[in-house]
Motif scaffolding. Structure first.
Motif, PDB file in Angstrom:
ATOM      1  N   ILE A 148      11.891 -19.156   5.927  1.00 18.72           N
ATOM      2  CA  ILE A 148      12.738 -20.230   5.400  1.00 18.72           C
ATOM      3  C   ILE A 148      14.083 -20.185   6.126  1.00 18.72           C
ATOM      4  N   PRO A 149      14.513 -21.283   6.726  1.00 18.23           N
ATOM      5  CA  PRO A 149      15.724 -21.252   7.561  1.00 18.23           C
ATOM      6  C   PRO A 149      16.988 -20.980   6.762  1.00 18.23           C
ATOM      7  N   THR A 150      17.773 -20.019   7.240  1.00 16.41           N
ATOM      8  CA  THR A 150      19.048 -19.664   6.621  1.00 16.41           C
ATOM      9  C   THR A 150      19.926 -19.015   7.675  1.00 16.41           C
ATOM     10  N   ALA A 151      21.119 -18.591   7.295  1.00 17.63           N
ATOM     11  CA  ALA A 151      22.053 -17.985   8.247  1.00 17.63           C
ATOM     12  C   ALA A 151      21.617 -16.566   8.600  1.00 17.63           C
ATOM     13  N   ARG A 152      21.981 -16.125   9.814  1.00 17.00           N
ATOM     14  CA  ARG A 152      21.792 -14.720  10.194  1.00 17.00           C
ATOM     15  C   ARG A 152      22.618 -13.848   9.254  1.00 17.00           C
ATOM     16  N   PHE A 153      22.108 -12.652   8.935  1.00 21.84           N
ATOM     17  CA  PHE A 153      22.790 -11.829   7.940  1.00 21.84           C
ATOM     18  C   PHE A 153      22.420 -10.365   8.091  1.00 21.84           C
ATOM     19  N   ARG A 154      23.224  -9.515   7.462  1.00 24.13           N
ATOM     20  CA  ARG A 154      22.886  -8.116   7.211  1.00 24.13           C
ATOM     21  C   ARG A 154      23.574  -7.690   5.918  1.00 24.13           C
ATOM     22  N   ALA A 155      23.018  -6.682   5.265  1.00 29.41           N
ATOM     23  CA  ALA A 155      23.573  -6.178   4.005  1.00 29.41           C
ATOM     24  C   ALA A 155      24.193  -4.804   4.228  1.00 29.41           C
ATOM     25  N   PHE A 156      25.280  -4.537   3.489  1.00 33.74           N
ATOM     26  CA  PHE A 156      26.014  -3.281   3.649  1.00 33.74           C
ATOM     27  C   PHE A 156      26.536  -2.779   2.305  1.00 33.74           C
ATOM     28  N   SER A 157      26.600  -1.470   2.179  1.00 29.66           N
ATOM     29  CA  SER A 157      27.248  -0.851   1.022  1.00 29.66           C
ATOM     30  C   SER A 157      28.360   0.098   1.460  1.00 29.66           C
ATOM     31  N   GLU A 158      28.616   0.159   2.764  1.00 30.46           N
ATOM     32  CA  GLU A 158      29.666   1.024   3.302  1.00 30.46           C
ATOM     33  C   GLU A 158      30.628   0.157   4.102  1.00 30.46           C
ATOM     34  N   ALA A 159      31.919   0.300   3.818  1.00 27.95           N
ATOM     35  CA  ALA A 159      32.913  -0.626   4.354  1.00 27.95           C
ATOM     36  C   ALA A 159      33.020  -0.575   5.871  1.00 27.95           C
ATOM     37  N   GLY A 160      32.958   0.609   6.453  1.00 24.04           N
ATOM     38  CA  GLY A 160      33.112   0.724   7.901  1.00 24.04           C
ATOM     39  C   GLY A 160      32.018  -0.012   8.654  1.00 24.04           C
ATOM     40  N   ALA A 161      30.776   0.176   8.209  1.00 24.37           N
ATOM     41  CA  ALA A 161      29.667  -0.515   8.858  1.00 24.37           C
ATOM     42  C   ALA A 161      29.770  -2.022   8.663  1.00 24.37           C
ATOM     43  N   ALA A 162      30.233  -2.429   7.496  1.00 27.37           N
ATOM     44  CA  ALA A 162      30.390  -3.863   7.222  1.00 27.37           C
ATOM     45  C   ALA A 162      31.440  -4.470   8.154  1.00 27.37           C
ATOM     46  N   ARG A 163      32.561  -3.790   8.326  1.00 26.28           N
ATOM     47  CA  ARG A 163      33.604  -4.297   9.222  1.00 26.28           C
ATOM     48  C   ARG A 163      33.093  -4.373  10.658  1.00 26.28           C
ATOM     49  N   GLY A 164      32.265  -3.407  11.057  1.00 26.27           N
ATOM     50  CA  GLY A 164      31.691  -3.429  12.407  1.00 26.27           C
ATOM     51  C   GLY A 164      30.815  -4.646  12.631  1.00 26.27           C
ATOM     52  N   TYR A 165      30.006  -5.001  11.619  1.00 27.88           N
ATOM     53  CA  TYR A 165      29.134  -6.169  11.759  1.00 27.88           C
ATOM     54  C   TYR A 165      29.951  -7.455  11.789  1.00 27.88           C
ATOM     55  N   CYS A 166      31.058  -7.478  11.058  1.00 28.88           N
ATOM     56  CA  CYS A 166      31.937  -8.643  11.111  1.00 28.88           C
ATOM     57  C   CYS A 166      32.394  -8.897  12.549  1.00 28.88           C
ATOM     58  N   ARG A 167      32.705  -7.840  13.267  1.00 31.14           N
ATOM     59  CA  ARG A 167      33.148  -7.993  14.652  1.00 31.14           C
ATOM     60  C   ARG A 167      31.990  -8.363  15.572  1.00 31.14           C
ATOM     61  N   GLU A 168      30.804  -7.939  15.211  1.00 34.51           N
ATOM     62  CA  GLU A 168      29.632  -8.360  15.982  1.00 34.51           C
ATOM     63  C   GLU A 168      29.373  -9.856  15.822  1.00 34.51           C
ATOM     64  N   LEU A 169      29.515 -10.360  14.588  1.00 34.90           N
ATOM     65  CA  LEU A 169      29.308 -11.787  14.345  1.00 34.90           C
ATOM     66  C   LEU A 169      30.464 -12.622  14.880  1.00 34.90           C
ATOM     67  N   GLY A 170      31.686 -12.136  14.662  1.00 34.10           N
ATOM     68  CA  GLY A 170      32.862 -12.914  14.997  1.00 34.10           C
ATOM     69  C   GLY A 170      33.204 -13.906  13.907  1.00 34.10           C
ATOM     70  N   ALA A 171      34.476 -14.242  13.794  1.00 33.17           N
ATOM     71  CA  ALA A 171      34.933 -15.193  12.785  1.00 33.17           C
ATOM     72  C   ALA A 171      34.757 -16.627  13.298  1.00 33.17           C
ATOM     73  N   PRO A 172      34.584 -17.580  12.362  1.00 30.52           N
ATOM     74  CA  PRO A 172      34.501 -17.411  10.911  1.00 30.52           C
ATOM     75  C   PRO A 172      33.160 -16.820  10.495  1.00 30.52           C
ATOM     76  N   LEU A 173      33.139 -16.226   9.312  1.00 28.68           N
ATOM     77  CA  LEU A 173      31.929 -15.654   8.749  1.00 28.68           C
ATOM     78  C   LEU A 173      32.047 -15.681   7.230  1.00 28.68           C
TER      79      LEU A 173
END
Length: 418
Positions: free
Chosen positions: A115-140
């Motif tokens: 089912i078509p939706t946005a690319r995503f990943r799930a995180f429970s640790e802040a450092g890894a989450a911030r790293g993925y934000c930089r991989e995606l780039g803003a806006p997110l």
């Protein structure tokens, strides 16, 4: 039929208003209800999460059908408990309601079923989450995994905003258990549409589509809310687009839930982004928005889903466009005060084409006071969208309470599109 309606917001007032018009209705109860719902139903002072108390009320009042408005009692298993008690209930099981109650479940489910939706990943640790934000780039977009009353989605225009959103969830615990895990996904460009369908677990009946406004300020600025207004029909959602959404999203979702052993029975609210590549899912919800069933008796449809009877292939709708403007308390969706005296509701209701739905109100000393963040929904029908907008804001102008806030641009994007 004797019906118990669970909930006490604007959605439930809209449902009570429509159910009360059914010739099949012989009695309507609401728990807990509100000052507007009390016009149509006998209100019972029970929280919508008091599952055993609600079962007892349904049995004591010999209720034929229970209609569940909010998402939280469904996530807590209310529908499952009613079925155990051999009581008919409209609303999905807790397992099926995970399409709304867990962003991670919903995103993984969509991935499994194409089912078509946005690319995503799930995180429970802040450092890894911030790293993925930089991989995606803003806006997110940063989303709390669990239910957060419509406030757990944060659209981040910069990486600094994304870092603050991640910290709010994973470091500061701003959404409690609901935000212990977050979904970070790409920002989708396009027009948002809300589309509703009924399903008995196999068959699907399309209802209406509209476009709503989630942020608190004009021009889509400010934090997300439970909704600041909406209009229907949505110009971007024509017959061809509805067919595509049914084929690519809705039917695969209902089929996938059935195949996984958690058939979806109830209303499915499909939040869509209409992009250049086609429709993609923003989110699924397991309840109505503020429905407007103008020609159709709603009660037999809800009963058919609850009782496993056949649904019609289509419904008739009034042609007039509808616009709804939400009045909120000052400070919403953050902290706000309640108990503010509301003036002018009856005067506004005297205008032609106007219906006012109560979301966060209470009766006090013969009058009406604020009792929530989203206070009133002012809904108007017009011969065209421009007239409906004009009528809605004319009615809004007759209502006042200290700190009242509303957006002034509801419907503007549709006018601009035309």
């Amino acid at each position: 039929m004797r019906v118990l309606l669970i909930g006490g917001g604007g959605r439930e007032h809209a449902l009570a208003w429509k159910l009360a018009q059914s010739p099949r209705l012989s009695g309507l109860f609401a728990a807990p209800g509100n000052a507007g719902i009390a016009r149509h139903a006998h209100c019972v002072a029970l929280k919508d999460t008091d599952i055993e108390g609600l079962v007892a009320v349904a049995a004591r009042e010999r209720v034929d059908l229970t209609v569940v408005g909010p998402e939280l009692p469904l996530a807590l298993g209310l529908a499952d408990r009613f079925l155990e008690a051999r009581l008919h209930v409209f609303g999905p099981s807790a397992a099926a309601a995970r399409l709304e109650s867990s962003k991670i479940f919903a995103k993984d489910f969509m991935a499994r079923h194409g089912i078509p939706t946005a690319r995503f990943r799930a995180f429970s640790e802040a450092g890894a989450a911030r790293g993925y934000c930089r991989e995606l780039g803003a806006p997110l977009v940063v989303k709390a995994d669990g239910l957060a009353a419509g406030k757990g989605v944060q659209v981040c225009r910069t990486l600094e905003e994304a870092d603050r959103a991640v910290a709010l969830c994973l470091v500061e615990g701003g959404f409690g258990e609901a935000g212990r895990t977050v979904v970070i996904e790409e920002f989708m460009k396009g027009e948002e549409v809300s589309f509703f369908v009924l399903s008995d677990g196999t068959a699907v009946l399309p209802l209406a589509a509209g476009q709503d406004y989630k942020t608190v300020l004009d021009d889509d600025r400010g934090p997300n809310t439970g909704g600041m207004g909406a209009y229907s029909p949505a110009p971007v959602f024509d017959g061809a687009m509805q067919t595509r959404v049914m084929d690519e999203i809705v039917v695969p979702a209902i089929r996938g839930m059935r195949e996984e052993g958690t058939p979806y029975r109830g209303v499915l609210y499909v939040g869509l982004m209409i992009t250049h590549e086609g429709p993609r899912v923003v989110e699924f919800n397991c309840r109505f928005g503020d429905p407007d069933f103008q020609r159709t008796d709603l009660l037999p449809l809800l009963a058919a889903v609850a009782e496993g009877k056949s649904l019609p292939a289509s419904l008739a709708w009034r042609a007039e466009p509808s616009v709804c403007v939400i009045l909120t308390s000052a400070g919403y969706p953050g902290r706000y005060e309640t108990g503010r005296i509301i003036h002018g509701v009856e005067r506004a209701e005297r205008l032609p084409g106007i219906t006012i739905f109560h979301a966060g109100t209470a009766a006090r000393d013969g009058g009406l006071v604020t009792a929530g963040g989203r206070v009133l929904g002012v809904q108007a029908l017009g011969t065209d969208l421009a007239e409906a907008i004009k009528l809605a804001y004319r009615a809004v102008g007759r209502i006042s309470f200290k700190g009242a806030h509303f957006r002034t641009d509801i419907g503007r994007r549709a006018i601009a599109r035309r």
